[in-house]
Design a protein around this motif. Structure first.
Motif, mmCIF file in Angstrom:
data_model
loop_
_atom_site.group_PDB
_atom_site.id
_atom_site.type_symbol
_atom_site.label_atom_id
_atom_site.label_comp_id
_atom_site.label_asym_id
_atom_site.label_seq_id
_atom_site.Cartn_x
_atom_site.Cartn_y
_atom_site.Cartn_z
ATOM 1 N N ALA A 20 -17.460 -29.307 -1.477
ATOM 2 C CA ALA A 20 -17.680 -29.674 -0.074
ATOM 3 C C ALA A 20 -16.390 -29.524 0.734
ATOM 4 C CB ALA A 20 -18.205 -31.102 0.012
ATOM 5 N N LYS A 21 -15.256 -29.951 0.134
ATOM 6 C CA LYS A 21 -13.971 -29.810 0.834
ATOM 7 C C LYS A 21 -13.636 -28.339 1.067
ATOM 8 C CE LYS A 21 -11.878 -34.090 -0.800
ATOM 9 N NZ LYS A 21 -10.855 -34.695 -1.659
ATOM 10 N N HIS A 22 -13.823 -27.521 0.029
ATOM 11 C CA HIS A 22 -13.506 -26.097 0.171
ATOM 12 C C HIS A 22 -14.438 -25.410 1.175
ATOM 13 C CE1 HIS A 22 -10.333 -25.802 -2.757
ATOM 14 N NE2 HIS A 22 -11.069 -26.462 -3.670
ATOM 15 N N VAL A 23 -15.728 -25.737 1.105
ATOM 16 C CA VAL A 23 -16.670 -25.162 2.063
ATOM 17 C C VAL A 23 -16.309 -25.612 3.479
ATOM 18 C CG1 VAL A 23 -19.082 -25.199 2.831
ATOM 19 C CG2 VAL A 23 -18.553 -24.837 0.417
ATOM 20 N N GLY A 24 -15.921 -26.876 3.616
ATOM 21 C CA GLY A 24 -15.495 -27.374 4.931
ATOM 22 C C GLY A 24 -14.260 -26.644 5.436
ATOM 23 N N ASN A 25 -13.278 -26.412 4.560
ATOM 24 C CA ASN A 25 -12.066 -25.675 4.942
ATOM 25 C C ASN A 25 -12.412 -24.241 5.346
ATOM 26 O OD1 ASN A 25 -10.415 -27.863 4.464
ATOM 27 N ND2 ASN A 25 -9.851 -27.225 2.402
ATOM 28 N N ILE A 26 -13.276 -23.613 4.547
ATOM 29 C CA ILE A 26 -13.691 -22.233 4.870
ATOM 30 C C ILE A 26 -14.423 -22.208 6.203
ATOM 31 C CG2 ILE A 26 -15.219 -20.352 4.160
ATOM 32 C CD1 ILE A 26 -14.478 -21.101 1.226
ATOM 33 N N ALA A 27 -15.301 -23.174 6.430
ATOM 34 C CA ALA A 27 -16.032 -23.247 7.699
ATOM 35 C C ALA A 27 -15.068 -23.440 8.870
ATOM 36 C CB ALA A 27 -17.052 -24.380 7.654
ATOM 37 N N GLY A 28 -14.034 -24.267 8.653
ATOM 38 C CA GLY A 28 -13.029 -24.466 9.706
ATOM 39 C C GLY A 28 -12.274 -23.185 10.007
ATOM 40 N N ILE A 29 -11.926 -22.448 8.955
ATOM 41 C CA ILE A 29 -11.229 -21.171 9.143
ATOM 42 C C ILE A 29 -12.117 -20.199 9.915
ATOM 43 C CG2 ILE A 29 -10.361 -19.131 7.933
ATOM 44 C CD1 ILE A 29 -9.410 -21.079 5.692
ATOM 45 N N ILE A 30 -13.384 -20.133 9.495
ATOM 46 C CA ILE A 30 -14.317 -19.220 10.171
ATOM 47 C C ILE A 30 -14.522 -19.645 11.617
ATOM 48 C CG2 ILE A 30 -16.724 -18.449 10.223
ATOM 49 C CD1 ILE A 30 -16.634 -18.507 7.133
ATOM 50 N N ALA A 31 -14.696 -20.938 11.852
ATOM 51 C CA ALA A 31 -14.899 -21.428 13.220
ATOM 52 C C ALA A 31 -13.675 -21.132 14.087
ATOM 53 C CB ALA A 31 -15.187 -22.927 13.208
#
Length: 105
Positions: A20-31
Motif C-alpha cells: 500500500a505504501k509503495h502503491v501510494g508513493n507510485i500514485a503520488g509520483i504519477i499524480a
C-alpha cells in the motif's frame, strides 16, 4: 513461540502494508508528473495564444499604417532640390620647383 497461522497473518499484514505504501508513493509520483505535464501543456497553449494575439495586433497596425500612407499619397510631394553643378575647375595654389635651382624664391 508463535504459531504458523499467526506468522502467516503477520507476513500478509506486512506485505499488504508495504504494498500500500509503495502503491501510494507510485500514485503520488504519477499524480505529480501528470500535474507537471498538464502545467507545461497549459503554458505552451498560453504562449501560442499570446503569439497569435501579437500577430493579429501587428496585422492591425500594418493595416492602419497602410491606410495612413494611402491618405498621404494624395498630398503632392515637394519637388526634390536640384543639384548644383560647377563648371569651373577649382583653383589650386602650388609652388613650382625647378630641378637644379638651389635658390629660394
Amino acid at each position: 513461540m508463535i504459531g504458523k497461522f499467526e506468522s502467516n497473518k503477520d507476513l500478509i499484514q506486512e506485505l499488504t502494508s508495504s504494498g500500500a505504501k509503495h502503491v501510494g508513493n507510485i500514485a503520488g509520483i504519477i499524480a505529480g508528473t501528470v500535474a507537471e505535464v498538464t502545467k507545461e501543456i497549459g503554458e505552451w497553449f498560453t504562449d501560442a495564444i499570446e503569439m497569435n494575439e501579437a500577430a493579429a495586433a501587428a496585422r492591425r497596425d500594418a493595416q492602419a499604417r497602410r491606410e495612413v500612407d494611402l491618405e498621404h499619397d494624395d498630398d503632392p510631394e515637394p519637388p526634390a532640390p536640384k543639384p548644383t553643378v560647377t563648371t569651373e575647375a577649382p583653383f589650386v595654389d602650388a609652388e613650382v620647383v625647378e630641378p637644379g635651382v638651389d635658390e629660394t624664391r
